[in-house]
Design a protein around this motif. Structure first.
Motif, short mmCIF file in Angstrom:
data_model
loop_
_atom_site.label_atom_id
_atom_site.label_comp_id
_atom_site.label_asym_id
_atom_site.label_seq_id
_atom_site.Cartn_x
_atom_site.Cartn_y
_atom_site.Cartn_z
N ARG A 199 -13.14 1.15 -12.83
CA ARG A 199 -14.96 -0.24 -13.94
C ARG A 199 -14.29 1.36 -14.84
NH1 ARG A 199 -19.83 -2.40 -11.98
NH2 ARG A 199 -19.89 -0.53 -10.19
N ALA A 200 -13.48 0.76 -15.70
CA ALA A 200 -12.71 2.02 -16.72
C ALA A 200 -13.29 1.96 -18.09
CB ALA A 200 -11.70 2.13 -17.07
N GLY A 201 -14.30 0.81 -17.94
CA GLY A 201 -14.95 0.40 -19.55
C GLY A 201 -15.92 -0.60 -19.25
N ALA A 202 -16.70 -1.16 -20.38
CA ALA A 202 -17.78 -2.37 -20.47
C ALA A 202 -17.12 -3.63 -20.55
CB ALA A 202 -18.84 -2.42 -21.53
N ASP A 203 -16.61 -3.75 -19.14
CA ASP A 203 -15.99 -5.46 -18.42
C ASP A 203 -14.40 -5.41 -19.43
OD1 ASP A 203 -18.72 -4.73 -17.45
OD2 ASP A 203 -18.45 -7.04 -16.99
N ASP A 204 -13.78 -4.46 -20.43
CA ASP A 204 -13.75 -4.33 -21.05
C ASP A 204 -12.09 -3.16 -20.90
OD1 ASP A 204 -13.80 -1.41 -22.05
OD2 ASP A 204 -13.15 -2.38 -24.29
N HIS A 205 -11.44 -2.92 -19.70
CA HIS A 205 -10.59 -2.45 -18.97
C HIS A 205 -11.10 -1.17 -17.88
CE1 HIS A 205 -8.64 2.63 -20.16
NE2 HIS A 205 -8.02 1.84 -18.83
N TRP A 206 -10.51 -1.63 -17.25
CA TRP A 206 -10.10 -1.48 -15.59
C TRP A 206 -9.06 -0.82 -15.25
CZ3 TRP A 206 -6.26 -3.77 -12.76
CH2 TRP A 206 -5.80 -5.16 -12.92
N THR A 207 -8.85 0.14 -13.94
CA THR A 207 -7.89 0.76 -13.11
C THR A 207 -7.28 -0.25 -11.70
OG1 THR A 207 -7.82 1.92 -14.97
CG2 THR A 207 -6.79 2.77 -13.19
N VAL A 208 -6.60 -0.09 -10.84
CA VAL A 208 -6.46 -0.07 -9.80
C VAL A 208 -5.68 1.12 -9.10
CG1 VAL A 208 -6.26 -1.43 -7.70
CG2 VAL A 208 -7.00 -2.85 -9.25
N ARG A 209 -5.96 2.16 -8.18
CA ARG A 209 -5.20 3.04 -7.87
C ARG A 209 -5.22 3.66 -7.02
NH1 ARG A 209 -4.74 7.21 -12.31
NH2 ARG A 209 -2.46 8.23 -11.09
N GLN A 210 -4.18 4.25 -6.68
CA GLN A 210 -4.80 5.02 -5.11
C GLN A 210 -5.02 6.27 -5.45
OE1 GLN A 210 -1.89 3.85 -1.39
NE2 GLN A 210 -1.55 2.27 -2.94
N CYS B 112 0.26 -1.20 -0.13
CA CYS B 112 0.03 0.23 -0.26
C CYS B 112 1.02 1.80 -0.34
CB CYS B 112 -0.64 0.15 1.45
SG CYS B 112 -2.37 1.62 1.08
N THR B 113 1.87 1.35 0.96
CA THR B 113 2.98 2.18 1.11
C THR B 113 3.94 2.05 -0.61
OG1 THR B 113 2.78 2.09 3.45
CG2 THR B 113 4.53 3.06 1.57
N GLU B 114 4.69 1.32 -0.94
CA GLU B 114 5.23 0.53 -2.39
C GLU B 114 4.75 1.46 -2.90
OE1 GLU B 114 7.52 -2.19 0.85
OE2 GLU B 114 6.36 -3.49 -0.77
N ALA B 115 3.43 0.71 -3.40
CA ALA B 115 2.91 1.32 -4.71
C ALA B 115 1.49 2.13 -4.65
CB ALA B 115 2.38 -0.21 -5.46
N ARG B 116 2.72 3.17 -3.88
CA ARG B 116 1.12 4.15 -3.38
C ARG B 116 0.93 5.04 -4.94
NH1 ARG B 116 -1.86 7.49 -3.90
NH2 ARG B 116 -2.42 10.01 -1.68
N ASP B 117 2.46 5.03 -6.17
CA ASP B 117 2.07 6.31 -7.66
C ASP B 117 1.77 5.29 -8.49
OD1 ASP B 117 2.75 8.62 -5.74
OD2 ASP B 117 5.15 8.26 -5.63
N THR B 118 1.87 4.07 -7.88
CA THR B 118 2.29 2.49 -9.06
C THR B 118 0.12 3.09 -9.40
OG1 THR B 118 4.23 1.76 -8.63
CG2 THR B 118 2.60 0.36 -9.74
N VAL B 119 0.26 2.89 -10.92
CA VAL B 119 -1.02 2.81 -11.34
C VAL B 119 -0.83 1.16 -12.52
CG1 VAL B 119 -2.91 3.25 -13.67
CG2 VAL B 119 -1.58 5.04 -11.73
N PHE B 120 -2.42 0.12 -11.15
CA PHE B 120 -2.52 -1.29 -12.20
C PHE B 120 -3.18 -0.83 -13.74
CE2 PHE B 120 -0.94 -1.10 -8.26
CZ PHE B 120 0.47 -2.05 -7.93
N ASP B 121 -2.89 -0.95 -14.27
CA ASP B 121 -4.40 -1.15 -15.59
C ASP B 121 -4.61 -2.15 -16.67
OD1 ASP B 121 -6.13 1.41 -16.98
OD2 ASP B 121 -4.78 0.49 -18.21
N SER B 122 -5.54 -2.61 -16.87
CA SER B 122 -5.94 -3.55 -17.95
C SER B 122 -6.94 -2.62 -18.57
CB SER B 122 -5.81 -5.00 -17.60
OG SER B 122 -6.01 -5.07 -18.56
N SER B 123 -6.48 -2.29 -20.33
CA SER B 123 -7.14 -2.20 -21.39
C SER B 123 -7.09 -2.61 -22.17
CB SER B 123 -6.46 -0.52 -22.08
OG SER B 123 -5.46 -0.17 -22.44
N ALA B 124 -8.31 -2.31 -23.56
CA ALA B 124 -8.47 -2.89 -24.79
C ALA B 124 -8.04 -4.71 -24.26
CB ALA B 124 -7.13 -2.85 -25.86
N ILE B 125 -9.13 -4.91 -22.97
CA ILE B 125 -9.36 -6.53 -22.78
C ILE B 125 -10.10 -7.31 -24.37
CG2 ILE B 125 -9.87 -8.29 -21.27
CD1 ILE B 125 -9.56 -6.30 -19.72
#
Length: 300
Positions: free
Chosen positions: A289-300, A239-252
């Protein structure tokens, strides 16, 4: 009348500013990278891929993943906490999956028993899972073998060569594109590829045939953690170490009957509609939920 018009304009300006403030307070998704065509040429191999040695730290990561995924995907609240979120492509809907995943070379994991696998993707019955693996001895891309002995059969270091060939900017992040497809012909034979942006082609990462040993009848594209609590913060180390990391999957996208199409609610439901960061040992985590099930993002 002039005063009324002036007052009205001021009120509208205030309301607009308030709305803009509300919108800016919402966590933003990563700006998607330009995604390659799933049907771009497939030739060559990933030069940096290697069969890994039995590094003790990686062996711990492998053991944790095997334990966490044995027989079912039930949440184990014992230390370390195992949890995940994303989409589950359903049985019979596809024989291939492709996506563009962000990767953060600067994210460093400190604890030897903590691992972040995100994003990670697998097709239904595929013989491999391709994992963005963050662990305390380095960041790698894994081709995890689900039809053989298990564990990462091929690994690729997230180094300068990988960044130059297989990534491109995605907003402030870097992203790479991955594809898993069932090969033509009989038998459950699968190939996984990474897209080389320099040569504009999909390059083979790993090929395997056999019976899927995952014990699951669906695929996935998701954010996944094995995390323990840092006693000094009361939250997960990551939670601290990935404070600035964006986990993102797009164009699924899923391949069905030879045609690629974006993942959708009908074939790739969310694992959970509204997950809580608290359940991931990181209360400020946002699941978008950045898209209709084809794009998600996890970030702080």
């Amino acid at each position: 009348m002039k005063r009324r018009r002036t007052a009205l304009a001021a009120a509208l300006l205030t309301a607009t500013a308030g709305l803009a403030s509300m919108q800016s307070a919402q966590p933003a998704t990563a700006h998607p990278a330009t995604t390659p065509s799933p049907d771009a040429p497939h030739r060559g191999t990933v030069a940096g891929a290697r069969t890994p040695d039995h590094n003790p730290a990686r062996d711990r990561a492998v053991a944790a993943l095997k334990k966490g995924r044995s027989t079912t995907f039930r949440k184990n609240q014992a230390d370390p906490t195992h949890n995940w979120w994303g989409v589950f492509p359903q049985p019979g809907t596809h024989d291939g999956i492709t996506a563009t995943h962000t990767v953060d070379p600067s994210y460093r994991v400190s604890d030897a028993d903590n691992f972040t696998y995100a994003p990670t993707t697998k097709a239904q019955n595929s013989c491999m899972e391709v994992v963005t693996a963050y662990w305390n001895s380095g960041n790698e891309i894994w081709a995890w073998d689900w039809c053989g002995a298990g564990g990462p059969a091929k690994t690729v270091a997230v180094d300068a060569d990988f960044k130059a060939k297989y990534t491109q900017p995605s907003g402030d992040e870097l992203a790479y594109s991955v594809q898993l497809v069932r090969d033509s012909g009989s038998g459950n034979s699968w190939s996984s590829y990474l897209y080389n942006y320099q040569s504009a082609q999909w390059e083979l990462l790993y090929r395997q045939a056999g019976q899927d040993q995952s014990g699951l009848d669906h695929g996935w594209d998701m954010f996944e953690i094995y995390a323990s609590v840092n006693p000094s913060t009361g939250t997960g180390y990551y939670c601290t170490e990935a404070r600035d990391t964006v986990f993102d999957s797009s164009a699924i996208e899923l391949r069905h009957n030879g045609t690629w199409k974006p993942a959708s609610p009908s074939d790739s439901p969310w694992t959970e509609e509204n997950p809580s960061g608290q359940d991931f040992l990181c209360p400020r985590l946002n699941f978008i939920r950045a898209g209709a099930d084809d794009h998600w993002t996890v970030r702080q």
